[in-house]
Scaffold this active site. Sequence first.
Site, short mmCIF file in Angstrom:
data_model
loop_
_atom_site.label_atom_id
_atom_site.label_comp_id
_atom_site.label_asym_id
_atom_site.label_seq_id
_atom_site.Cartn_x
_atom_site.Cartn_y
_atom_site.Cartn_z
N GLY A 11 0.83 -1.20 0.00
CA GLY A 11 0.00 0.00 0.00
C GLY A 11 0.86 1.24 0.00
CB ALA A 13 0.39 4.84 -3.83
CB SER A 17 2.68 4.34 2.42
OG SER A 17 2.47 2.98 2.74
N GLY A 130 -3.09 -3.03 8.03
CA GLY A 130 -4.36 -3.01 7.30
C GLY A 130 -5.45 -3.72 8.08
CG ASP A 159 -5.58 0.61 19.35
OD1 ASP A 159 -6.49 1.31 18.89
OD2 ASP A 159 -5.10 -0.36 18.74
NE ARG A 162 -5.99 6.39 17.88
CZ ARG A 162 -6.54 5.72 16.88
NH1 ARG A 162 -7.11 4.54 17.09
NH2 ARG A 162 -6.55 6.23 15.66
CG HIS A 187 -6.72 -1.79 15.62
ND1 HIS A 187 -6.51 -0.64 16.36
CD2 HIS A 187 -7.09 -1.36 14.40
CE1 HIS A 187 -6.73 0.41 15.61
NE2 HIS A 187 -7.09 0.02 14.41
P1 NAD Z 1 -5.29 4.15 1.84
O1 NAD Z 1 -6.54 3.69 1.19
O2 NAD Z 1 -4.89 5.58 1.80
O3 NAD Z 1 -4.06 3.33 1.25
C1 NAD Z 1 -4.10 1.96 1.09
C2 NAD Z 1 -3.26 1.65 -0.12
O4 NAD Z 1 -3.17 0.24 -0.21
C3 NAD Z 1 -3.87 2.15 -1.43
O5 NAD Z 1 -2.90 2.91 -2.13
C4 NAD Z 1 -4.25 0.87 -2.17
O6 NAD Z 1 -4.06 0.97 -3.57
C5 NAD Z 1 -3.27 -0.12 -1.56
N1 NAD Z 1 -3.71 -1.51 -1.61
C6 NAD Z 1 -4.95 -2.02 -1.41
N2 NAD Z 1 -4.94 -3.35 -1.57
C7 NAD Z 1 -3.67 -3.68 -1.86
C8 NAD Z 1 -3.04 -4.90 -2.14
N3 NAD Z 1 -3.71 -6.06 -2.17
N4 NAD Z 1 -1.71 -4.89 -2.40
C9 NAD Z 1 -1.03 -3.74 -2.40
N5 NAD Z 1 -1.57 -2.54 -2.16
C10 NAD Z 1 -2.88 -2.52 -1.89
O7 NAD Z 1 -5.39 3.62 3.33
P2 NAD Z 1 -4.52 4.06 4.58
O8 NAD Z 1 -5.17 5.22 5.23
O9 NAD Z 1 -3.10 4.12 4.24
O10 NAD Z 1 -4.81 2.81 5.55
C11 NAD Z 1 -4.35 1.53 5.23
C12 NAD Z 1 -4.96 0.50 6.16
O11 NAD Z 1 -4.55 0.72 7.49
C13 NAD Z 1 -6.49 0.52 6.20
O12 NAD Z 1 -6.94 -0.84 6.24
C14 NAD Z 1 -6.79 1.19 7.53
O13 NAD Z 1 -8.06 0.82 8.03
C15 NAD Z 1 -5.67 0.63 8.36
N6 NAD Z 1 -5.37 1.33 9.61
C16 NAD Z 1 -5.00 0.56 10.68
C17 NAD Z 1 -4.66 1.17 11.88
C18 NAD Z 1 -4.25 0.34 13.08
O14 NAD Z 1 -4.09 0.94 14.15
N7 NAD Z 1 -4.05 -0.97 13.00
C19 NAD Z 1 -4.71 2.56 11.99
C20 NAD Z 1 -5.06 3.31 10.87
C21 NAD Z 1 -5.39 2.68 9.69
C1 LMR Z 2 -7.78 3.71 13.50
O1 LMR Z 2 -7.77 3.12 14.58
O2 LMR Z 2 -7.59 4.94 13.41
C2 LMR Z 2 -7.98 2.92 12.24
O3 LMR Z 2 -8.00 1.55 12.50
C3 LMR Z 2 -9.11 3.39 11.44
C4 LMR Z 2 -10.44 2.86 11.94
O4 LMR Z 2 -11.21 2.34 11.12
O5 LMR Z 2 -10.71 2.97 13.13
#
Ligand code: NAD
Ligand code: LMR
Length: 325
Positions: A11, A13, A17, A130, A159, A162, A187
């Site tokens: 991911g 882009a 990232s 993700g 978390d 936070r 999470h």
């Molecule tokens: P985003 O949509 O801005 O970026 C995700 C990127 O992943 C996109 O560019 C997309 O093209 C790419 N992508 C999707 N499927 C893919 C695959 N199979 N292979 C390669 N690339 C792929 O999203 P973001 O804001 O960067 O968030 C990414 C993930 O992180 C989301 O699932 C979000 O819910 C999660 N997240 C988790 C936490 C946590 O605390 N665990 C916190 C925030 C966000």
């Molecule tokens: C977060 O905790 O900020 C991310 O996992 C986004 C969400 O869906 O809560």
Amino acid sequence: MKQPVRVAITGGAGQISYSLLFRIASGEMLGADQPIILHLLEMPVALEALKGVAMEIDDCAYPLLHDIVMSDDLKVTFTDVEYALLVGATPRGPGMERNDLLRINGDIFTKQGKALNDYAKRNVKVLVVGNPANTNAYIAMKSAPDLDAKNFTAMTRLDHNRALSQLAAKTGSRVTDIKKMVVWGNHSATQYPDISHTTVAGKAAKELVDQEWIVNDFIPTVQQRGAAIIKARGKSSAASAGYAALEHVRDWAMGTGDNWVSMAIPSDGSYGIPEGLIYSFPVTTKDGEYSIVQGLEIDEFSRARMDATQKELEQERDAVADLLA
Ligand code: NAD
Ligand code: LMR
């Protein structure tokens, strides 16, 4: 100077990232003496955008950065990597149920787990960001039978951070005064941020705040923080998530000393959590290995909350069982 290590980020882009890659390339994650080769995975439609991100990384002229490998191919991305930060995932769309998301991402993480199994270095450390992060990590781990299950983790560090920040604000202290914070479980909104063992400048946190605040303010605020950010920003948390990912991997690789951090890891049965479930525990790390903090007393209040988040993880695990059959 050390040999360069290959660090995969999926991911590449996306929004997370966009803050994370620059900090990894600068040496903030693996140290100022560790050269890095970035391996960035994207969907074919986002490869052009990824090129733009890589151009910006180039324009920083980072001394530690030896190369950037960009691809939509799992073999190219995961060959010889020692770290894999699995950030890319399909976000939840309108009308989509949690189970739909689990299954769509289940397919992604089955393939990525298999590719890590086949191509990554045997000591690869995997962090899943993700969502749904814990169950995605579970799927990747189960799809990589030749790798050590212990090397698959999911992110609850955001978390944890936070929770630190909320408690510091409430007690008028600095986050550095706070020790022994714990986030248990998933999470998700069932996670249990637990201050039963926490100290603030050496005093028991529970003596500084009342139970009413813990139950009606602290716990729900931390549980719902992701949703609150989406509401306020119109997009999910990105820079804070990127920073938490960096801290998770940095601490795993470089050690925490006595400091407790929260990591979602395959349970070894500690605290009665079923073995193999990717559940957030308090850990310390040393020499690239994490250990669950043992011997904590769990009262009835905590146990009920730990059970609830465990139950949700078991349901998620059962919902994807056929993908792993
Ligand atoms: P985003 O949509 O801005 O970026 C995700 C990127 O992943 C996109 O560019 C997309 O093209 C790419 N992508 C999707 N499927 C893919 C695959 N199979 N292979 C390669 N690339 C792929 O999203 P973001 O804001 O960067 O968030 C990414 C993930 O992180 C989301 O699932 C979000 O819910 C999660 N997240 C988790 C936490 C946590 O605390 N665990 C916190 C925030 C966000
Ligand atoms: C977060 O905790 O900020 C991310 O996992 C986004 C969400 O869906 O809560």
